[in-house]
Write a protein that holds these residues in place. Sequence first.
Motif, short mmCIF file in Angstrom:
data_model
loop_
_atom_site.label_atom_id
_atom_site.label_comp_id
_atom_site.label_asym_id
_atom_site.label_seq_id
_atom_site.Cartn_x
_atom_site.Cartn_y
_atom_site.Cartn_z
N ILE A 137 0.72 -1.62 0.51
CA ILE A 137 0.05 0.18 -0.60
C ILE A 137 1.12 1.42 0.11
CG2 ILE A 137 -1.81 -1.24 1.34
CD1 ILE A 137 -0.91 0.53 3.53
N GLY A 138 2.22 0.98 0.17
CA GLY A 138 3.40 2.33 -0.16
C GLY A 138 4.15 2.41 1.37
N TYR A 139 3.79 2.16 2.19
CA TYR A 139 4.70 1.92 3.60
C TYR A 139 6.15 0.91 3.52
CZ TYR A 139 1.27 4.62 6.67
OH TYR A 139 0.41 5.65 6.71
N GLU A 140 7.31 1.97 3.33
CA GLU A 140 8.37 1.17 3.26
C GLU A 140 8.46 0.36 5.38
OE1 GLU A 140 11.55 2.48 2.13
OE2 GLU A 140 11.41 3.68 0.05
N ASN A 141 8.13 -0.67 5.57
CA ASN A 141 8.49 -0.91 7.56
C ASN A 141 9.35 -2.03 7.28
OD1 ASN A 141 6.47 -3.77 7.57
ND2 ASN A 141 6.20 -2.57 5.36
N SER A 142 10.17 -2.77 8.28
CA SER A 142 10.84 -2.83 9.63
C SER A 142 9.65 -3.78 10.48
CB SER A 142 11.74 -2.57 9.69
OG SER A 142 12.24 -3.77 10.39
N CYS A 143 8.85 -5.42 10.11
CA CYS A 143 7.80 -5.24 11.32
C CYS A 143 8.59 -6.56 11.53
CB CYS A 143 6.66 -5.84 11.33
SG CYS A 143 5.59 -6.75 12.38
N VAL A 144 9.23 -6.31 12.94
CA VAL A 144 9.72 -8.09 13.52
C VAL A 144 9.36 -8.84 14.62
CG1 VAL A 144 12.19 -7.17 12.64
CG2 VAL A 144 11.45 -6.33 15.27
N LEU A 145 9.98 -9.76 14.74
CA LEU A 145 8.81 -10.32 15.60
C LEU A 145 10.16 -11.22 16.40
CD1 LEU A 145 6.69 -12.02 16.77
CD2 LEU A 145 7.24 -13.86 15.24
N ARG A 146 9.58 -10.76 17.81
CA ARG A 146 10.55 -11.33 19.30
C ARG A 146 10.16 -11.55 20.22
NH1 ARG A 146 14.42 -6.48 17.19
NH2 ARG A 146 15.41 -7.08 16.43
N THR A 147 10.77 -12.43 21.21
CA THR A 147 10.01 -12.74 22.90
C THR A 147 10.69 -11.39 23.59
OG1 THR A 147 12.27 -14.01 23.11
CG2 THR A 147 9.98 -14.78 21.86
N VAL A 148 10.08 -11.52 24.28
CA VAL A 148 10.38 -10.34 25.73
C VAL A 148 12.07 -10.48 26.00
CG1 VAL A 148 9.96 -9.83 28.27
CG2 VAL A 148 7.80 -10.15 26.75
N LYS A 149 12.14 -12.29 26.42
CA LYS A 149 13.64 -12.06 26.44
C LYS A 149 14.32 -12.27 25.15
CE LYS A 149 16.34 -16.36 27.76
NZ LYS A 149 16.48 -17.44 27.98
N GLU A 150 14.43 -12.06 23.75
CA GLU A 150 15.24 -11.41 23.03
C GLU A 150 15.07 -10.21 22.76
OE1 GLU A 150 14.27 -14.78 19.71
OE2 GLU A 150 12.69 -12.99 19.83
N CYS A 151 14.09 -9.85 23.19
CA CYS A 151 14.00 -7.87 23.37
C CYS A 151 15.26 -7.44 24.50
CB CYS A 151 13.11 -7.61 23.44
SG CYS A 151 11.79 -7.34 22.33
N ALA A 152 15.49 -8.14 25.62
CA ALA A 152 15.90 -8.32 26.45
C ALA A 152 17.38 -7.83 26.66
CB ALA A 152 16.00 -8.37 27.97
N THR A 153 17.68 -9.41 25.45
CA THR A 153 18.63 -9.39 25.34
C THR A 153 19.93 -8.67 24.03
OG1 THR A 153 18.78 -12.22 26.01
CG2 THR A 153 20.77 -11.15 24.25
N LEU A 154 18.70 -8.18 23.40
CA LEU A 154 19.42 -7.55 21.81
C LEU A 154 19.36 -5.92 22.70
CD1 LEU A 154 17.24 -9.01 19.21
CD2 LEU A 154 19.61 -9.09 19.55
N ALA A 155 18.60 -5.39 24.07
CA ALA A 155 19.26 -4.15 23.85
C ALA A 155 20.45 -3.75 24.62
CB ALA A 155 17.38 -4.03 24.96
N ARG A 156 20.56 -4.54 25.10
CA ARG A 156 22.00 -5.06 25.49
C ARG A 156 23.35 -4.89 23.94
NH1 ARG A 156 22.43 -5.32 31.44
NH2 ARG A 156 20.85 -5.68 32.65
N GLU A 157 22.53 -5.00 23.33
CA GLU A 157 23.66 -5.95 22.25
C GLU A 157 24.10 -4.74 21.02
OE1 GLU A 157 22.80 -9.55 21.39
OE2 GLU A 157 23.59 -10.67 23.21
N ASP A 158 22.71 -4.24 21.01
CA ASP A 158 22.33 -3.73 19.25
C ASP A 158 22.00 -2.30 19.71
OD1 ASP A 158 20.92 -2.62 16.71
OD2 ASP A 158 21.19 -4.41 16.26
N THR A 159 22.61 -1.16 19.79
CA THR A 159 22.02 0.16 19.90
C THR A 159 20.70 0.64 19.08
OG1 THR A 159 24.29 1.22 20.05
CG2 THR A 159 22.66 3.19 19.83
N ARG A 160 20.52 0.60 17.86
CA ARG A 160 19.74 0.37 17.23
C ARG A 160 18.19 -0.60 17.87
NH1 ARG A 160 16.18 -1.26 13.12
NH2 ARG A 160 16.09 0.98 11.54
#
Length: 365
Positions: A137-160
Amino acid sequence: MSMSYYFPDLVTRAQEGDRGVRRIPFQDVVVSGREYLARKRLDIRALHSSGASGGNVVRELTGLADEIVRGIVDIGINRLQLSSAVKKRVSICALGGYGRQQLNPHSDLDIAIIAKRKTDQQAADLNKFIVPFLWDIGYENSCVLRTVKECATLAREDTRVLTGLLESRLLAGSPDPYVAVRMNALGLKPDDVPDRFNELLRRADENSFQARFRDLYSAEPNIKENPGGLRDYHVALWLYTIATGARNIDKIRGVGLISGEEQLELAEALDMLWRIRNELHFGAGKAEDRLTFDNARRVAVAFEYTDLDHGDAARLMEDYYGAARRIRRFLNTAVLACRPSAKPAARKRKEPQSKELDVLDGRLE
């Protein structure tokens, strides 16, 4: 033969469990979303052209994206015949600029579906439905699927990932995974994520920029990436959030980290950059952040700094550089207040903490 459908009507039917929505050709559903988005964007462009503030326009654009994303979620649940309980298990969240409610006309949509368990197949199916629908429909997008645990881990490893979660906002679904993830992100302090925090601090050093983005007074600046651009504002907010807990301009002012005059000057500077960026996006029909000579002349005419006969963008650029200086100053102030060598009194001032937590307007308060 293809039929025409009104997107909000399809959403209502999907919410009511109408099985007829599943029988509509997928392309017809996409066309209904594309036409609705195009019509609403024209309305918002007219608002912008009438002189509306940059802040008002980015909020309207965000509200439109929210409506469409929530609608796609409901249509997806209906067409995929997913259990309605999936919305009680997962959080659909806006991240980054979308989470800040500061979308420009052709900004990307950063979205996360946060599930409690990695094996949630229905959440995975919904994710696969949302991504191509938004693109079509015209939106460039990123939609990721993560668990609560994965979010907690990645927050410490990836600035973005960390900065995206700091600005996350609940769009649909259960607040539970969202609250867990956001509480974890907001609980991280500089000593918990030293590499991530130091990466943000380095933004104040102009030598850390790519050569093409290094000069605040560039003749053809990128109004997002050059010093004094919108990225400086974002980094300053992230630094204040991690170091002090103050997550927006009002709270930063409330704990005495900037003065009322500085807050007003910053608000005016931001509004100008948002308005310029809105004009660049609307004019190009795509994401465009370069204030090239040709773009500057066009923006100057649109904002009535000059006319087509003269095409003089000098006054526009003078005002732009003034706004960029104020935003750069805001970042430098944040670095001084938040760096580890800052005076303890400046670093320890915190907003009052409440034991009561709630999700208001999609945000954890």
